[in-house]
Design a protein around this motif. Structure first.
Motif, PDB file in Angstrom:
ATOM      1  N   GLN A  99       0.772  -1.281  -0.019  1.00 26.45           N
ATOM      2  CA  GLN A  99       0.037   0.150   0.011  1.00 26.45           C
ATOM      3  C   GLN A  99       0.932   1.101  -0.048  1.00 26.45           C
ATOM      4  O   GLN A  99       1.852   1.153   0.437  1.00 26.45           O
ATOM      5  CB  GLN A  99      -1.149  -0.076   1.336  1.00 26.45           C
ATOM      6  CG  GLN A  99      -1.969  -1.274   0.999  1.00 26.45           C
ATOM      7  CD  GLN A  99      -2.847  -1.105   2.467  1.00 26.45           C
ATOM      8  OE1 GLN A  99      -2.377  -0.972   3.585  1.00 26.45           O
ATOM      9  NE2 GLN A  99      -4.156  -1.166   2.048  1.00 26.45           N
ATOM     10  N   CYS A 100       0.219   2.281  -0.401  1.00 28.30           N
ATOM     11  CA  CYS A 100       1.085   3.676  -0.308  1.00 28.30           C
ATOM     12  C   CYS A 100       1.234   4.184   0.863  1.00 28.30           C
ATOM     13  O   CYS A 100       0.821   3.572   1.715  1.00 28.30           O
ATOM     14  CB  CYS A 100       0.300   4.521  -1.325  1.00 28.30           C
ATOM     15  SG  CYS A 100      -1.231   5.265  -0.808  1.00 28.30           S
ATOM     16  N   SER A 101       2.316   5.131   1.014  1.00 32.65           N
ATOM     17  CA  SER A 101       2.656   5.766   2.170  1.00 32.65           C
ATOM     18  C   SER A 101       1.960   6.691   2.750  1.00 32.65           C
ATOM     19  O   SER A 101       2.483   7.577   3.682  1.00 32.65           O
ATOM     20  CB  SER A 101       4.289   5.875   2.023  1.00 32.65           C
ATOM     21  OG  SER A 101       4.892   4.867   1.660  1.00 32.65           O
ATOM     22  N   PHE A 102       0.800   7.092   2.333  1.00 31.94           N
ATOM     23  CA  PHE A 102      -0.109   8.146   2.890  1.00 31.94           C
ATOM     24  C   PHE A 102      -1.405   7.681   2.648  1.00 31.94           C
ATOM     25  O   PHE A 102      -1.945   6.940   1.976  1.00 31.94           O
ATOM     26  CB  PHE A 102       0.311   9.542   2.157  1.00 31.94           C
ATOM     27  CG  PHE A 102       0.269   9.347   0.716  1.00 31.94           C
ATOM     28  CD1 PHE A 102      -0.596   9.407   0.137  1.00 31.94           C
ATOM     29  CD2 PHE A 102       1.717   9.096   0.178  1.00 31.94           C
ATOM     30  CE1 PHE A 102      -0.622   9.249  -1.472  1.00 31.94           C
ATOM     31  CE2 PHE A 102       1.648   9.236  -1.343  1.00 31.94           C
ATOM     32  CZ  PHE A 102       0.594   9.330  -1.996  1.00 31.94           C
ATOM     33  N   TYR A 103      -2.440   8.453   3.534  1.00 26.98           N
ATOM     34  CA  TYR A 103      -3.735   7.828   3.764  1.00 26.98           C
ATOM     35  C   TYR A 103      -4.299   9.256   4.468  1.00 26.98           C
ATOM     36  O   TYR A 103      -3.698   9.933   5.281  1.00 26.98           O
ATOM     37  CB  TYR A 103      -4.080   6.627   4.424  1.00 26.98           C
ATOM     38  CG  TYR A 103      -3.678   6.752   5.927  1.00 26.98           C
ATOM     39  CD1 TYR A 103      -4.561   6.965   6.901  1.00 26.98           C
ATOM     40  CD2 TYR A 103      -2.525   5.989   6.166  1.00 26.98           C
ATOM     41  CE1 TYR A 103      -4.201   6.704   8.395  1.00 26.98           C
ATOM     42  CE2 TYR A 103      -2.095   5.968   7.306  1.00 26.98           C
ATOM     43  CZ  TYR A 103      -2.785   6.429   8.508  1.00 26.98           C
ATOM     44  OH  TYR A 103      -2.399   6.213   9.908  1.00 26.98           O
ATOM     45  N   GLU A 130       1.802  15.227  -0.709  1.00 27.86           N
ATOM     46  CA  GLU A 130       2.456  14.104   0.243  1.00 27.86           C
ATOM     47  C   GLU A 130       3.703  13.777  -0.040  1.00 27.86           C
ATOM     48  O   GLU A 130       4.412  13.395   0.679  1.00 27.86           O
ATOM     49  CB  GLU A 130       1.466  12.629  -0.134  1.00 27.86           C
ATOM     50  CG  GLU A 130      -0.089  13.169   0.137  1.00 27.86           C
ATOM     51  CD  GLU A 130      -0.636  13.306  -1.117  1.00 27.86           C
ATOM     52  OE1 GLU A 130      -0.169  13.568  -2.170  1.00 27.86           O
ATOM     53  OE2 GLU A 130      -2.076  13.356  -1.051  1.00 27.86           O
ATOM     54  N   LEU A 131       4.224  13.966  -1.493  1.00 27.23           N
ATOM     55  CA  LEU A 131       5.420  13.450  -1.753  1.00 27.23           C
ATOM     56  C   LEU A 131       6.365  14.357  -1.497  1.00 27.23           C
ATOM     57  O   LEU A 131       7.702  13.889  -1.071  1.00 27.23           O
ATOM     58  CB  LEU A 131       5.481  13.381  -3.496  1.00 27.23           C
ATOM     59  CG  LEU A 131       4.471  12.368  -3.855  1.00 27.23           C
ATOM     60  CD1 LEU A 131       4.677  12.343  -5.455  1.00 27.23           C
ATOM     61  CD2 LEU A 131       4.800  10.957  -3.448  1.00 27.23           C
ATOM     62  N   ALA A 132       6.119  15.680  -1.217  1.00 27.93           N
ATOM     63  CA  ALA A 132       7.327  16.683  -0.767  1.00 27.93           C
ATOM     64  C   ALA A 132       7.250  16.116   0.729  1.00 27.93           C
ATOM     65  O   ALA A 132       8.590  16.564   1.173  1.00 27.93           O
ATOM     66  CB  ALA A 132       6.464  18.032  -0.824  1.00 27.93           C
TER      67      ALA A 132
END
Length: 135
Positions: A99-103, A130-132
């Motif tokens: 799963q991706c690293s943000f929610y 989120e990526l920043a």
């Protein structure tokens, strides 16, 4: 007497307006702060274009024990912090590696990263990149 140019008119009306030389759509550059639609947070306060809105940082081990908790939002009470911390940690530890690293959680966006046996979790505003934060 010659008529003043547009630059001179702007300077006489508001001396802090900087003319950047481009025909930009109604954007004012005042000093280093660009006042546009993305410069206001969800609550409406003005912020710098590169300013990050980090609300809290949590360091948690794999067992769910909090090793560090730092809150930058003073409006959260101690009980709310404890409840928020428990919910965020449980949800983060239950996620798989695929799963991706943000929610999204409540009004925050949670960005996390696992390093060795620690999870670094950062809670930011919904309109933050989120990526920043992950970088």
């Amino acid at each position: 007497p010659t008529s003043p140019t547009r630059r001179e008119e702007n300077a006489s009306v508001c001396p802090t307006v900087v003319d950047c030389g481009f025909n930009l759509p109604r954007t004012r550059v005042t000093g280093w702060l660009l006042r546009g639609p993305r410069d206001r947070s969800r609550t409406g306060e003005l912020r710098a274009p590169g300013a990050m809105t980090i609300k809290f940082v949590l360091l948690v081990n794999k067992q769910g024990q909090t090793r560090l908790a730092k809150y930058f939002d003073v409006s959260i009470t101690t009980e709310e912090r404890r409840a928020l911390e428990g919910e965020v940690v449980r949800k983060c530890l239950a996620r798989t590696d695929k799963q991706c690293s943000f929610y999204d959680h409540r009004q925050y966006k949670i960005v996390y990263r696992r390093y060795a046996s620690l999870f670094f979790m950062v809670g930011v505003d919904d309109d933050e990149n989120e990526l920043a934060i992950l970088e």
